[in-house]
Scaffold this motif. Structure first.
Motif, PDB file in Angstrom:
ATOM      1  N   GLU A 142       0.835  -1.207   0.000  1.00 55.27           N
ATOM      2  CA  GLU A 142       0.000   0.000   0.000  1.00 55.27           C
ATOM      3  C   GLU A 142       0.869   1.255   0.000  1.00 55.27           C
ATOM      4  O   GLU A 142       0.520   2.256  -0.637  1.00 55.27           O
ATOM      5  N   GLN A 143       1.983   1.201   0.708  1.00 54.75           N
ATOM      6  CA  GLN A 143       2.906   2.340   0.700  1.00 54.75           C
ATOM      7  C   GLN A 143       3.565   2.492  -0.668  1.00 54.75           C
ATOM      8  O   GLN A 143       3.719   3.607  -1.177  1.00 54.75           O
ATOM      9  N   VAL A 144       3.938   1.359  -1.278  1.00 54.21           N
ATOM     10  CA  VAL A 144       4.530   1.398  -2.622  1.00 54.21           C
ATOM     11  C   VAL A 144       3.518   1.934  -3.616  1.00 54.21           C
ATOM     12  O   VAL A 144       3.865   2.686  -4.537  1.00 54.21           O
ATOM     13  N   ARG A 341      15.274  -0.434  -7.061  1.00 49.38           N
ATOM     14  CA  ARG A 341      14.337  -0.761  -5.979  1.00 49.38           C
ATOM     15  C   ARG A 341      12.977  -1.174  -6.527  1.00 49.38           C
ATOM     16  O   ARG A 341      12.364  -2.137  -6.065  1.00 49.38           O
ATOM     17  N   HIS A 342      12.498  -0.454  -7.536  1.00 49.97           N
ATOM     18  CA  HIS A 342      11.199  -0.786  -8.128  1.00 49.97           C
ATOM     19  C   HIS A 342      11.234  -2.167  -8.787  1.00 49.97           C
ATOM     20  O   HIS A 342      10.278  -2.951  -8.666  1.00 49.97           O
ATOM     21  N   LEU A 347      10.141  -8.084  -8.566  1.00 48.94           N
ATOM     22  CA  LEU A 347      10.622  -9.458  -8.396  1.00 48.94           C
ATOM     23  C   LEU A 347      10.059 -10.075  -7.118  1.00 48.94           C
ATOM     24  O   LEU A 347       9.674 -11.256  -7.096  1.00 48.94           O
ATOM     25  N   ALA A 348       9.975  -9.279  -6.041  1.00 50.90           N
ATOM     26  CA  ALA A 348       9.406  -9.778  -4.786  1.00 50.90           C
ATOM     27  C   ALA A 348       7.936 -10.141  -4.956  1.00 50.90           C
ATOM     28  O   ALA A 348       7.466 -11.160  -4.429  1.00 50.90           O
ATOM     29  N   ILE A 349       7.187  -9.330  -5.710  1.00 52.61           N
ATOM     30  CA  ILE A 349       5.770  -9.630  -5.970  1.00 52.61           C
ATOM     31  C   ILE A 349       5.632 -10.943  -6.732  1.00 52.61           C
ATOM     32  O   ILE A 349       4.749 -11.768  -6.435  1.00 52.61           O
ATOM     33  N   ILE A 350       6.514 -11.158  -7.723  1.00 56.72           N
ATOM     34  CA  ILE A 350       6.471 -12.413  -8.490  1.00 56.72           C
ATOM     35  C   ILE A 350       6.742 -13.601  -7.572  1.00 56.72           C
ATOM     36  O   ILE A 350       6.031 -14.623  -7.628  1.00 56.72           O
TER      37      ILE A 350
END
Length: 516
Positions: A142-144, A341-342, A347-350
């Protein structure tokens, strides 16, 4: 002369729209075909075609966006500004309403009821765990989502964002999964039957959660969101309890008079679809849900719903849907991921999405099915396919302001990545062990199939019916990555009920060959 012709195109909304459609369809068809050689669904090529046409690739060429996708083109002698992307967006979304209607028509509700007990544990684990993981990750995301947005951007309510991210992690692309299984010859296999039934249950439940998120996003408060949800539930109950039986009675009466294919009757059904989409949009739920609900109430006697879908599928799947996926790609701006960072967050979401879907499906499949780990891992990989349905859901989130453009881009990349992983991974796992997928506890020996009516083949035929009904298994629902196998699969089905019998026989042959 060429310059004056091009200037006249920019000043004429119709000519400009024709140019946009022609350019989009040509590029989506080329890339869709290229990706089919990599055993990937056509939808992947269509989304990437949109990314190429959008600001990420060709949009970086000076003047390209202002020329092909003008947002303030002067029209006529008065020079009134015209936003060409609005027309393209509206037509593309009309295609999704039609596609959701087709999905509703072709969803075998009898199969879901019959397979519920066997598939429920796997299906529920494959939606509850990803929903929980997505909801937990939304606290961070949500912050992203709010980073780098303009001052006038209105952030969504926390409830809407949590519900949406949970639903977005829960989807399995039932249509794309059907195409992957069909092109691999596994639609009749036990793993194909199991995966399709689980994916169908998952998608129905995920759409319900997404409808809830949409109601909270539009209402803005918990009380109004609950009120909107109750109204939507009442509308669905009205359609299923009153409209569906009434349509069935009307259809039977018209069938006795030989008027089941009457053009006025079909026009009334089409108007019902539009009215349903209008109603759900007015209630605060996206119009796509209305198209899906209208498809669910269509008469099923005599394969009428499947025949209706065959009439519509060519234009919907080969014209409208490519426009929608290209529009999704055009709205995807890779330039918004401007830092390492983006890309790390993407990659973290994947990784989160793969873990959330793969882990529970694999473990629960092992507990319920008592199969070897290779089978269970393949189930986890198949259920991780998101593709088409996920892209539709993400566009709903973007249009309702739940997702920022940057988060939308990250989630689109996740949908593409999780879909691309499936086919190569399953192929590598079973490169020399295909008999393990075709055989198993759900498949009878060939001689026993012939004597007892082929239980496994019957289940495969039911799965094929759930995936499509007729030619739709190869075109409308399948969205085949391999067009050659798609044409073979639907060649007989185009002939109507006779084609359906051939399709069932082909399913029996596949199951028998696997058992032998």
């Amino acid at each position: 002369m060429a310059t004056s012709l091009f200037l006249s195109v920019q000043q004429d909304p119709l000519l400009l729209f024709i140019m946009q459609v022609a350019l989009t369809l040509a590029l989506t068809r080329i890339l869709g075909r290229l990706f089919s050689y990599l055993h990937q669904p056509q939808v992947i090529g269509e989304i990437i075609a949109g990314i190429i046409l959008g600001p990420s690739v060709l949009g970086r060429i000076p003047g390209f966006t202002a020329t092909v996708w003008p947002t303030a083109a002067p029209i006529g002698a008065s020079g009134t500004p015209y936003n060409s992307t609005t027309t393209f967006y509206v037509v593309a979304n009309m295609g999704v309403i039609l596609f959701m209607f087709l999905l509703g028509c072709e969803l075998d509700q009898t199969l879901l009821a019959r397979q519920w007990r066997r598939s429920a544990p796997i299906a529920l684990s494959a939606i509850m765990f990803p929903f929980g993981v997505g909801a937990a990750a939304s606290v961070w995301l949500e912050q992203v989502n709010a980073e780098g947005q303009p001052p006038d951007w209105q952030p969504p309510s926390s409830r809407a964002f949590i519900l949406f991210m949970g639903a977005a992690m829960s989807f399995t692309a039932f249509p794309v999964l059907a195409s992957l299984l069909s092109s691999a010859g596994l639609l009749a296999a036990p793993i194909g039957i199991q995966a399709l039934s689980c994916a169908a249950i998952d998608d129905v439940l995920a759409w319900c959660v997404l409808a809830l998120a949409s109601s909270f996003a539009k209402s803005g408060s918990a009380l109004l969101g609950l009120y909107t949800t109750l109204l939507a539930a009442a509308y669905v109950a009205f359609m299923m309890v009153l409209v569906k039986p009434l349509l069935a009675l009307t259809h039977r009466w018209l069938a006795t008079k030989g008027l089941a294919q009457n053009r006025y009757y079909l026009s009334c059904l089409f108007l019902l679809m539009l009215a349903s989409a209008f109603t759900t949009e007015g209630l605060g739920i996206h119009c796509f849900f209305g198209g899906f609900v209208a498809g669910l109430v269509m008469p099923t006697e005599g394969n009428f719903a499947e025949e209706l879908a065959v009439r519509m599928e060519l234009v919907v799947t080969e014209v409208f849907l490519p426009l929608f996926f290209a529009n999704s790609g055009i709205r995807t701006d890779l330039g918004s991921l401007s830092s390492a960072r983006h890309w790390g967050i993407t990659l973290a979401i994947i990784c989160i999405a793969c873990f959330a879907k793969f882990t529970p499906t694999c473990l629960v499949s092992k507990l319920v099915k008592k199969r070897d780990w290779r089978f269970c891992v393949a189930m986890g990989l198949l259920m991780n396919t998101r593709g088409l349905v996920e892209v539709i859901a993400l566009n709903i989130g973007l249009s309702m302001g739940i997702l920022s453009p940057r988060m939308f881009t990250m989630m689109i990349i996740m949908a593409i990545a999780t879909t691309c992983i499936t086919a190569p991974a399953v192929h590598l796992m079973y490169r020399n062990r295909r008999d393990e997928l075709l055989g198993g506890e759900d498949t009878l020996p060939a001689c026993q199939q012939d004597a007892n009516g082929s239980d496994a083949a019957a289940a495969a035929a039911a799965a094929a019916a759930a995936a499509a009904g007729s030619c739709s298994s190869a075109v409308a629902v399948g969205r085949q990555g391999d067009d050659d196998s798609s044409s073979d699969a639907c060649g007989a089905a185009d002939k109507g009920s006779g084609g359906a019998a051939v399709a069932v026989q082909q399913s029996k042959d596949t199951a028998s060959n696997g058992a032998v």
